[in-house]
Write an enzyme that holds these catalytic residues in place. Sequence first.
Site, PDB file in Angstrom:
ATOM      1  N   LYS A 151      34.889  16.945  83.958  1.00 21.75           N
ATOM      2  CA  LYS A 151      33.429  17.607  83.363  1.00 21.75           C
ATOM      3  C   LYS A 151      32.680  16.229  81.854  1.00 21.75           C
ATOM      4  O   LYS A 151      33.957  15.789  81.088  1.00 21.75           O
ATOM      5  CB  LYS A 151      33.889  19.405  82.341  1.00 21.75           C
ATOM      6  CG  LYS A 151      32.554  19.812  81.856  1.00 21.75           C
ATOM      7  CD  LYS A 151      33.445  20.552  81.044  1.00 21.75           C
ATOM      8  CE  LYS A 151      32.135  21.363  80.839  1.00 21.75           C
ATOM      9  NZ  LYS A 151      32.956  22.893  79.630  1.00 21.75           N
ATOM     10  N   LYS A 157      31.675  18.610  87.105  1.00 20.34           N
ATOM     11  CA  LYS A 157      30.257  19.559  86.762  1.00 20.34           C
ATOM     12  C   LYS A 157      30.251  18.133  85.783  1.00 20.34           C
ATOM     13  O   LYS A 157      30.464  17.763  85.256  1.00 20.34           O
ATOM     14  CB  LYS A 157      31.437  20.360  85.744  1.00 20.34           C
ATOM     15  CG  LYS A 157      30.664  21.325  84.702  1.00 20.34           C
ATOM     16  CD  LYS A 157      31.146  22.258  83.772  1.00 20.34           C
ATOM     17  CE  LYS A 157      30.440  23.457  83.647  1.00 20.34           C
ATOM     18  NZ  LYS A 157      30.373  24.248  82.328  1.00 20.34           N
TER      19      LYS A 157
HETATM   20  C1  PBG Z   1      31.556  26.527  77.885  1.00 18.16           C
HETATM   21  C2  PBG Z   1      31.032  26.400  78.792  1.00 18.16           C
HETATM   22  C3  PBG Z   1      30.004  25.289  78.687  1.00 18.16           C
HETATM   23  C4  PBG Z   1      29.547  24.985  80.264  1.00 18.16           C
HETATM   24  C5  PBG Z   1      30.839  25.868  80.770  1.00 18.16           C
HETATM   25  N1  PBG Z   1      31.862  26.477  79.815  1.00 18.16           N
HETATM   26  C6  PBG Z   1      29.593  24.059  77.758  1.00 18.16           C
HETATM   27  C7  PBG Z   1      29.616  22.990  77.581  1.00 18.16           C
HETATM   28  O1  PBG Z   1      30.688  23.304  77.850  1.00 18.16           O
HETATM   29  O2  PBG Z   1      28.650  23.279  76.237  1.00 18.16           O
HETATM   30  C8  PBG Z   1      28.674  24.653  80.802  1.00 18.16           C
HETATM   31  C9  PBG Z   1      27.546  25.779  81.979  1.00 18.16           C
HETATM   32  C10 PBG Z   1      26.344  26.056  82.208  1.00 18.16           C
HETATM   33  O3  PBG Z   1      25.565  24.205  82.118  1.00 18.16           O
HETATM   34  O4  PBG Z   1      25.480  25.745  83.545  1.00 18.16           O
HETATM   35  N2  PBG Z   1      33.092  25.098  77.653  1.00 18.16           N
HETATM   36 ZN    ZN Z   2      33.760  25.521  75.804  1.00 16.95          ZN
END
Ligand code: PBG
Ligand code: ZN
Length: 364
Positions: A230, A288
């Site tokens: 991520k 992601k």
């Molecule tokens: C939180 C989380 C995020 C997303 C999913 N879970 C945002 C982040 O990490 O700031 C992003 C999902 C999206 O942008 O569609 N941990």
């Molecule tokens: Zn988070």
Amino acid sequence: MTDSKLDKLKSLLPENITEPKSHAEMMKHKRLTENAFPHVRMRRLRQNDAIRAMVQENHLQVSDLIYPIFVEENIDEPVAISTMPGVVRETEKTLVTKMKEVQDLGIPSVMLFGVSHHKDHTGSDSMDPNGLMARMIDRAKQAAPDVAITADLCFCEYTDHGHCGPIDARKDVDNDKTVENVAMQAVIAAEAGADMVAPSGMMDGQVSGIRHALDVTGFSHIPIMAYAAKFASVFYGPFRDAAGCSLGHNPDVPTHRKTYQMNPANAREAIRDALMDEQEGADILMVKPGMPYLDILAKLRQETDLPLAAYQISGEYAMIRLAAEAGALEYQSAMMESLMAFKRAGADMILTYSACDAARWLSK
Ligand code: PBG
Ligand code: ZN
């Protein structure tokens, strides 16, 4: 092969290729010399729908899709998210209707995100068996028993500072405390009826912490979908507006997540991090964001036999939707092409805000 044919082939070989010794070698050389225009015409296999269908390498099905849903507590009506046309924050009541729709469409799973009105330093509401996370999982499961409920495990939607875990004396997210908390959160989610958990905090050791906690509490059957690679992406912007976890208003905490989410410049590190999650017991690995990181997905496909998920995140959805609204693209074809790209790169499943739309298009 007749001698004269062989002689003809030999005469076709470029001078720098040595005389073939065996029939197999001859055939290889034949391919080298003949695998070119005009012998080969790629357009032969592209000339009509029937032939194109036969040679299509990848397929997108409703069963590939996971639908992310936002649920806000203490609201009376669903609230539109302006940066994500077509996406709303459901109320705890309308979640039921939405789940039935998802089930009727044959979408196999949803990922639930809470929008909390009970935020504190640790995000304790998400570890409360009566808190929003537990309630929405329970409701969703009751409403649509055939849909697998995937619980996104994180704290940023439940902390008052917006980070993915409690802040320590170094003004950074406390890794080991967060792992302890997320292990607890996983058990709460499983008790509430989650069919799968998906830790998204990028804390070291979170997968093994959760695996252990689930195993000793009677939930050894619950799979973990790890947010394995991520990245600290700017494309999460619309999500953070939607889920109320934007950073930047609080001078006491970092204004970014770069100390836990990955540097978008790094590919080797992504594979290392993902494979560590596999070692810790992850059942599915997720990459992601999606489209800007297809190279990571394709590389990971070579490195693991675990099922892979791709998350087409909020900013990617927004780009396609808003471009379509501006008349620059056509929503359906642009979205379907982008979803197929995930399959081609190696994804077994795709998280996308377009899941309901895509399911409808696919069933026609
Ligand atoms: C939180 C989380 C995020 C997303 C999913 N879970 C945002 C982040 O990490 O700031 C992003 C999902 C999206 O942008 O569609 N941990
Ligand atoms: Zn988070």
